[in-house]
Write an enzyme that holds these catalytic residues in place. Structure first.
Site, PDB file in Angstrom:
ATOM      1  N   ASP A 313       0.849  -1.190   0.000  1.00  0.00           N
ATOM      2  CA  ASP A 313       0.000   0.000   0.000  1.00  0.00           C
ATOM      3  C   ASP A 313       0.884   1.239   0.000  1.00  0.00           C
ATOM      4  OD1 ASP A 313      -3.238   0.384   0.831  1.00  0.00           O
ATOM      5  OD2 ASP A 313      -1.971   2.154   1.075  1.00  0.00           O
ATOM      6  N   LYS A 410     -19.250   0.799 -11.567  1.00  0.00           N
ATOM      7  CA  LYS A 410     -19.116   2.065 -12.298  1.00  0.00           C
ATOM      8  C   LYS A 410     -18.347   1.898 -13.603  1.00  0.00           C
ATOM      9  CE  LYS A 410     -19.528   4.833  -8.111  1.00  0.00           C
ATOM     10  NZ  LYS A 410     -19.944   3.688  -7.278  1.00  0.00           N
ATOM     11  N   LEU A 449     -20.809  -1.302   2.362  1.00  0.00           N
ATOM     12  CA  LEU A 449     -21.247  -0.583   3.553  1.00  0.00           C
ATOM     13  C   LEU A 449     -20.054  -0.169   4.396  1.00  0.00           C
ATOM     14  CD1 LEU A 449     -24.206  -2.891   4.570  1.00  0.00           C
ATOM     15  CD2 LEU A 449     -24.343  -0.696   3.425  1.00  0.00           C
ATOM     16  N   SER A 451     -17.410   1.635   3.715  1.00  0.00           N
ATOM     17  CA  SER A 451     -16.080   1.808   3.131  1.00  0.00           C
ATOM     18  C   SER A 451     -15.672   3.271   3.194  1.00  0.00           C
ATOM     19  CB  SER A 451     -16.065   1.324   1.681  1.00  0.00           C
ATOM     20  OG  SER A 451     -16.907   2.135   0.891  1.00  0.00           O
ATOM     21  N   ARG A 539     -23.272  15.358  -8.761  1.00  0.00           N
ATOM     22  CA  ARG A 539     -21.900  15.833  -8.828  1.00  0.00           C
ATOM     23  C   ARG A 539     -21.291  15.481 -10.185  1.00  0.00           C
ATOM     24  NH1 ARG A 539     -19.748  12.892  -3.539  1.00  0.00           N
ATOM     25  NH2 ARG A 539     -20.799  11.208  -4.658  1.00  0.00           N
ATOM     26  N   GLU A 542     -21.381  11.872 -11.955  1.00  0.00           N
ATOM     27  CA  GLU A 542     -22.285  10.992 -11.210  1.00  0.00           C
ATOM     28  C   GLU A 542     -23.543  10.718 -12.031  1.00  0.00           C
ATOM     29  OE1 GLU A 542     -23.183  10.729  -6.516  1.00  0.00           O
ATOM     30  OE2 GLU A 542     -23.797  12.593  -7.472  1.00  0.00           O
TER      31      GLU A 542
END
Length: 624
Positions: A313, A410, A449, A451, A539, A542
Site C-alpha cells: 500500500d 461504475k 457498507l 467503506s 456531482r 455521477e
C-alpha cells in the site's frame, strides 16, 4: 441476585418425605381411604424398605446438584429417570423383603412412583414460581415498555429474561405467524401482526421494539427493522444466534439496529474447500491492502492460513493499522507490510520477484468519483490503469498463478473518469490473459457498507452534527453489500476463474439514497423536522443509477448462486501497445484530453455534462 437457596440436604429430606407420602397415599387410594388392619404390617414394612431403596436411588441419580430456583426441564427429566428405575426395582425388593406380611397390592407399586414424580416435580415448580415471584414479580411494573417482535425460541428466551429485568417491561409480542395470534408467552400476549406496530406503540405508549428473529432470513429482519423505523419506535435487535449458542452473550444483551440491518443481506456461504485449496500454505499478495476492501481481503485470507501475506500500500499509516490489527487477532500469520506505489515498476518488480506470490489481489485504486473527475483525472488514469498494468506485467513475468482485479459497477457504461479507468483496467487484464501462464480474473461489485468515502459514514457524521443531510438527487439509487461479503466473493471468484473472465456479484436490489437518509435519521432517534435533507444536485461524473453489466454483455451462471460470469467484448489486438504509449507520457495531461482519450479506448464511456447547481430542502414528511 439470589441470596438464599435451599441446602441440598433439605431438598433431599423433602424428597424422602415425598417417598413416604406417595407410599401412604397409594395405599389410601387403593382401599378407598380405609386401609384394612390386615394390610398395616405390609404398609409399614414396605414403607421402610421403599424409603431406604428409593432414598439411595435418588442420591445415585444426582438430583441434588442443581439449584431449586433454577429447576427446569432437565431436572424433570432426571426425576423421571430416577422414578422409572425405582418403579422397576421397588416391587422386586419389597416382595423379597416383606414375606411375613400380607402381599402389597400391585396397584400400590403402580401408583407410588406416579405420586412420587408428581410430588417431586410439583414441589420444585411451586418453589421456583414462589421464589421468582418474590425476586422478580415487582419488576413487571417497572422499566420502559417494549414490544418484542417474533415468537420463536429467541423471543421466548428474551421475554423470560426480560421478566427479571428492571430496565424493560414487555407489554406484548407481535408476529406474522397466524398460529401465534392470541397466544401468550410467559404471561405476555401476542397482540397482533408486525404491521400493527405503529398502532400498538401508540396504544401502549411504547417507544422501543426488540427484533427477536435471529434465525429468520435477513430480508425478513430488514423489513421488520424498516417497519420499526417507519413506526417511529427505537429499534433494538437480539444478537446473532451463533453468539448466543456459543455462550459469548445472552439473548437479553440487545443492541441498536444499525444501517447494516437495513441494507445488509443473508450471510454469504462460500465453498471454503475451493478457496482453501489455492490459498492455504501459499504466498498471497494484496495491493491496496490498507483500504476498506484490501483490509477485509487480508482478514479473510488469514482464515485460510497462507504461508505469507504480502500487504502492499502507498499509505504507511494504513499499513501500520493493519499490522497492529494482525498482531492482536492473527498473531500466527506471517504478514509483510510493504510501502510502495503500484505505478513504480522497480518497486513492484522487487516485491513480486522477492516473494513470488501464488495469487495477487489487486485492490489498489483511486475510486472517489467527483475527486477524480477534473484536476485529478490524469492521476486516476495512471493509478488505475498504468498501476494495474505494472502489477499485471510483473505477475506474468514472474509466473504468478492467479491475478484477481477488484473492479466496480461504475465500469459498466461509465459516465465518469473513475469508471472509465476501471473499465480500461479490466481491458488491460483481458489483454494480459493471453500473455503467459497467469490466470486473470476480474470481479465487479457496487458500493460496500462503511467503506472509506462512502455515503453512509458521511450521513452518520452529518446526523451527529445536527444536519443537514446532503443527498445529490431525490431519485438517485445505489447497490450495497457488506465489506465481508464482497471480500468473500472476491476470494470465491479467484478460485473459479480459468482466465480472462469478468465475475459479476449479485448485488440484490438497488437502494434509493434519499430513503436511506430518512431511515438513518430515524435510527438516530431524530425526526425529519429536526434534521433536514438537502438535495444538492448530481456531482460531476455521477449518474442516477449504477449497472453491473454493459448492454453488449451477457452472463452465464456459475456453481455459486451469487456469482455470474460476463461475456465481455474482446480486446482488439494491438490495443494494449497503443494504450501504453499514451500512459507513459511524461507531460501534464488535462481533464479534457483525458476524457477525449478515454472515449477512444472505452467506446461505451459517455462523459456526463456538468450538472446544474441544485439545492432543494426536503420538506418533512415528503417522499421522493
Amino acid at each position: 441476585m439470589i441470596k438464599k437457596v435451599f441446602h441440598p440436604s433439605l431438598v433431599y429430606l423433602s424428597d424422602v418425605v415425598g417417598v413416604a407420602l406417595a407410599w401412604w397415599l397409594a395405599y389410601l387410594v387403593r382401599f378407598n381411604f380405609d386401609i384394612p388392619k390386615d394390610f398395616n404390617a405390609g404398609l409399614y414394612q414396605g414403607l421402610a424398605v421403599t424409603l431406604v431403596l428409593q432414598g439411595l436411588l435418588l442420591r445415585a441419580f444426582g438430583l441434588y446438584r442443581s439449584i431449586w430456583v433454577f429447576a427446569s426441564l432437565p431436572d424433570l427429566v432426571c426425576i423421571a429417570r430416577a422414578v422409572v428405575v425405582s418403579a422397576l426395582l421397588t416391587p422386586l425388593v419389597v416382595v423379597v423383603a416383606v414375606r411375613s406380611a400380607p402381599e402389597v397390592p400391585r396397584l400400590v407399586f403402580a401408583m407410588q412412583p406416579l405420586l412420587l414424580a408428581m410430588y417431586m416435580g410439583g414441589s420444585r415448580v411451586l418453589y421456583r414460581t414462589w421464589k421468582e415471584s418474590r425476586l422478580y414479580g415487582g419488576l413487571r411494573a417497572l422499566g420502559q415498555p417494549v414490544v418484542v417482535l417474533g415468537t420463536g425460541e429467541a423471543a421466548v428466551s428474551l421475554v423470560r429474561e426480560l421478566s427479571r429485568s428492571a430496565e424493560w417491561r414487555v407489554v406484548g409480542l407481535l408476529d406474522d405467524n397466524k398460529a401465534s395470534q392470541g397466544r401468550e408467552v410467559y404471561g405476555c400476549k401476542v397482540l397482533g401482526r408486525i404491521a400493527d406496530l405503529e398502532r400498538i406503540a401508540e396504544e401502549y405508549k411504547v417507544g422501543h421494539a426488540i427484533i427477536a428473529m435471529p434465525n429468520e432470513r435477513h430480508e425478513v429482519r430488514r423489513k421488520v427493522a424498516s417497519a420499526c423505523v417507519r413506526a417511529g419506535v427505537k429499534a433494538l435487535i437480539v444478537p446473532a444466534i451463533a453468539d448466543v449458542m456459543t455462550g459469548r452473550i445472552k439473548v437479553s444483551e440487545v443492541r441498536n439496529v444499525d444501517v447494516e440491518d437495513l441494507l445488509g443481506r443473508d450471510p454469504v456461504r462460500i465453498h471454503t474447500a475451493e478457496v482453501r485449496e489455492y490459498l492455504r500454505g501459499k504466498s498471497v499478495m494484496v495491493t491496496g491492502a490498507g483500504g476498506s476492501i484490501g483490509t477485509e481481503l487480508c482478514r479473510q485470507i488469514a482464515r485460510y492460513e497462507p504461508s505469507i501475506l504480502v500487504c502492499f500500500d502507498i499509505s504507511e499509516f494504513a499499513l501500520y493499522r493493519l499490522c497492529e490489527e494482525f498482531a492482536v487477532h492473527y498473531p500466527n500469520i506471517q504478514l509483510v507490510a510493504l510501502a510502495g506505489d503500484v505505478k513504480d515498476a522497480v518497486r513492484v518488480d522487487e516485491v513480486i520477484t522477492r516473494f513470488h506470490p501464488h495469487v495477487i489481489f489487486h485492490a489498489a485504486a483511486y475510486k472517489h468519483v467527483p475527486l477524480m473527475e477534473e484536476d485529478n483525472a490524469w492521476q486516476a488514469v495512471r493509478n488505475n490503469v498504468l498501476g494495474t498494468w505494472q502489477v499485471a506485467r510483473s505477475a506474468v513475468a514472474c509466473g504468478v498463478s492467479r491475478f484477481v482485479l477488484v473492479s466496480t459497477d461504475k465500469a459498466v457504461n461509465p459516465t465518469n473518469v473513475m469508471g472509465a479507468t476501471k473499465r480500461l483496467a479490466e481491458k488491460v487484464c483481458q489483454a494480459m490473459s493471453t500473455e503467459g501462464k497467469t490466470q486473470f480474473e476480474i470481479v465487479r461489485f457496487g458500493n460496500v457498507l462503511g467503506s472509506a468515502g462512502s455515503v453512509i459514514p458521511k450521513f452518520q457524521e452529518q446526523i451527529a452534527t445536527g444536519g443537514p443531510v446532503t443527498v445529490t438527487h431525490p431519485e438517485i439509487t445505489r447497490f450495497f453489500m457488506s465489506i465481508p461479503e464482497a471480500a468473500q466473493l472476491v476470494l470465491q471468484a479467484g478460485s473459479m476463474g480459468k482466465g480472462g473472465e469478468i465475475f459479476v456479484l449479485d448485488m440484490g436490489e438497488p437502494v434509493k439514497i434519499a430513503e436511506l437518509a430518512r431511515d438513518m435519521i430515524r435510527l438516530s432517534g431524530r425526526s425529519e423536522e429536526q434534521i433536514r435533507i438537502v438535495f444538492t444536485g448530481l456531482r460531476p461524473g455521477e449518474k442516477l443509477y449504477e449497472e453491473v453489466l454493459a448492454d453488449a454483455e451477457e452472463t452465464r451462471a456459475t456453481h455459486h448462486p451469487k456469482l455470474r460470469i460476463a461475456r465481455a467484448q474482446p480486446v482488439e489486438e494491438g490495443t494494449l501497445d497503443a494504450l501504453l504509449q499514451w500512459l507513459r507520457q511524461r507531460r501534464p495531461v488535462g481533464a479534457l484530453e483525458v476524457r477525449r482519450e478515454l472515449r477512444r479506448w472505452v467506446p461505451e464511456y459517455t462523459p456526463s455534462p456538468s450538472p446544474p447547481a441544485l439545492t432543494v430542502v426536503d420538506k418533512p414528511g415528503r417522499r421522493a
